[in-house]
Enzyme design. Structure first.
Site, PDB file in Angstrom:
ATOM      1  N   SER A   1      14.559   7.503   1.331  1.00  0.00           N
ATOM      2  CA  SER A   1      13.109   7.543   1.503  1.00  0.00           C
ATOM      3  C   SER A   1      12.664   6.663   2.677  1.00  0.00           C
ATOM      4  O   SER A   1      12.979   6.960   3.828  1.00  0.00           O
ATOM      5  CB  SER A   1      12.413   7.162   0.203  1.00  0.00           C
ATOM      6  OG  SER A   1      11.146   7.782   0.128  1.00  0.00           O
TER       7      SER A   1
ATOM      8  N   LYS B   1     -14.673   4.813  -6.712  1.00  0.00           N
ATOM      9  CA  LYS B   1     -14.325   3.408  -6.502  1.00  0.00           C
ATOM     10  C   LYS B   1     -13.268   2.919  -7.496  1.00  0.00           C
ATOM     11  O   LYS B   1     -12.454   2.054  -7.158  1.00  0.00           O
ATOM     12  CB  LYS B   1     -15.595   2.543  -6.605  1.00  0.00           C
ATOM     13  CG  LYS B   1     -15.376   1.104  -6.158  1.00  0.00           C
ATOM     14  CD  LYS B   1     -14.909   1.042  -4.704  1.00  0.00           C
ATOM     15  CE  LYS B   1     -14.675  -0.379  -4.256  1.00  0.00           C
ATOM     16  NZ  LYS B   1     -14.074  -0.444  -2.923  1.00  0.00           N
TER      17      LYS B   1
END
Length: 334
Positions: free
Chosen positions: A144, A196
């Site tokens: 990765s 949020k």
């Protein structure tokens, strides 16, 4: 007899006085250097020590060995800079600017890590590659983000049993709503916008929030995919529909799929770097942390840890920080 005891005492006091003066002199020099550097506009960067791994043969040229091990994260402290990312960037810069260094071997043993940290190190590798050859050697694990960084090299080499690949992006969070319900707790949130508290584990995610996070993941994945396609000269579509689906690959499989250029041991990477750098007799020097008196003083002055800490088994805790985007294999998430 009394004169002899007096003489021994005098000698002991003299030696103790000399030792005290020497230590005070070292402390004064350190304080003076700190004061001078504080007055300067820019403090000079510390240089890594060079540890000889293989001596040169009739040449003053060098191949710099730089290692990257463990999780790639700006939260991991460094020896020279604030983080391991700063350390690697500084080491690559030092090797790039040293005219006696003809090539660089970057040894990677990492599962990956933070997206931004991986991209910063990749950029530093490409900057070094623009001036001199960079051979990347993948040790046990270069998956990765570890492979993301590797793509910056000129020549990629791995062991046949290396674990690599895992081209993809992961964001993980933990939902504990049902646990809160059982113990009678509730989360109270005041927010300025509907997204949020998008990864608030005290409630389920809405379909709109899931779509937003997935879109972010896929855009980051497209950047990763584009770098692999560009650096390895492979079609992006064939990667997307094939091996770039998060799967891990052995070194042999990576070679068969053109993700790397060769198989071998670290000594083979040294020889390849000498070849690409045009210096077959170059010495191999490994970059180590610089010598620092402050490190010694901290080691002697470190107080014992007396705090009491209770930890749950890692199986009950997320292994990734909530809300962070990672280039990591899926088995690093619970």
């Amino acid at each position: 007899m009394a004169d002899r005891k007096t003489g021994c005492l005098t000698l002991f006091l003299f030696v103790a006085l000399c030792a005290s003066l020497f230590l005070n002199f070292i402390l004064m020099v350190a304080l003076f250097r700190r004061g001078v550097s504080a007055m300067s506009d820019q403090e000079p960067l510390a240089r890594f020590r060079e540890i000889t791994v293989e001596r040169g043969r009739g040449s003053f040229d060098k191949v710099a060995l730089i290692t990257m091990r463990g999780l790639i994260s700006s939260s991991v402290p460094g020896s020279v800079g604030d983080s391991m990312v700063d350390d690697l960037r500084a080491a690559l810069r030092q090797a790039r600017d040293d005219d006696r260094v003809k090539a660089i071997v970057l040894e990677i043993d990492s599962p990956g890590g933070e997206v931004t940290a991986s991209d910063q190190i990749y950029t530093a590798v490409t900057n070094a590659r623009a001036k001199k050859p960079v051979v990347v050697y993948m040790d046990t694990l270069a998956a990765s983000g570890g492979y993301y960084v590797s793509c910056g090299g000129k020549y990629l080499m791995a062991n046949e049993t290396t674990i690599t690949g895992s081209i993809g992006v992961i964001i993980q969070t933990l939902n504990y709503q049902h646990l809160f319900d059982k113990v009678g707790l509730a989360s109270v949130v005041f927010k300025s916008g509907k997204f949020k508290d998008i990864l608030n584990g005290a409630r389920p995610m809405t379909p709109e929030e899931q779509a937003l996070i997935q879109d972010f993941v896929m855009k980051t994945y497209d950047k990763f995919l584009g770098i692999v396609a560009k650096e390895r000269n492979l079609p992006a579509d064939s990667l997307r529909n094939g091996i770039a689906d998060g799967r891990i690959l052995s070194g042999r499989d990576a070679l068969n799929n053109k993700l790397i250029d060769g198989l071998g041991q670290i000594e083979d990477a040294f020889n390849k770097a000498r070849e690409l750098g045009g210096s077959p007799g170059a010495a191999i020097v490994k970059y180590g942390p610089p010598f620092s008196l402050s490190r010694i003083f901290r080691a002697f002055g470190r107080a014992p840890d007396t705090k009491i800490q209770l930890e749950l088994p890692k199986e009950f805790l997320p292994q990734l920080e909530s809300g962070h985007a990672y280039f990591l294999p899926g088995f690093y998430a619970p």
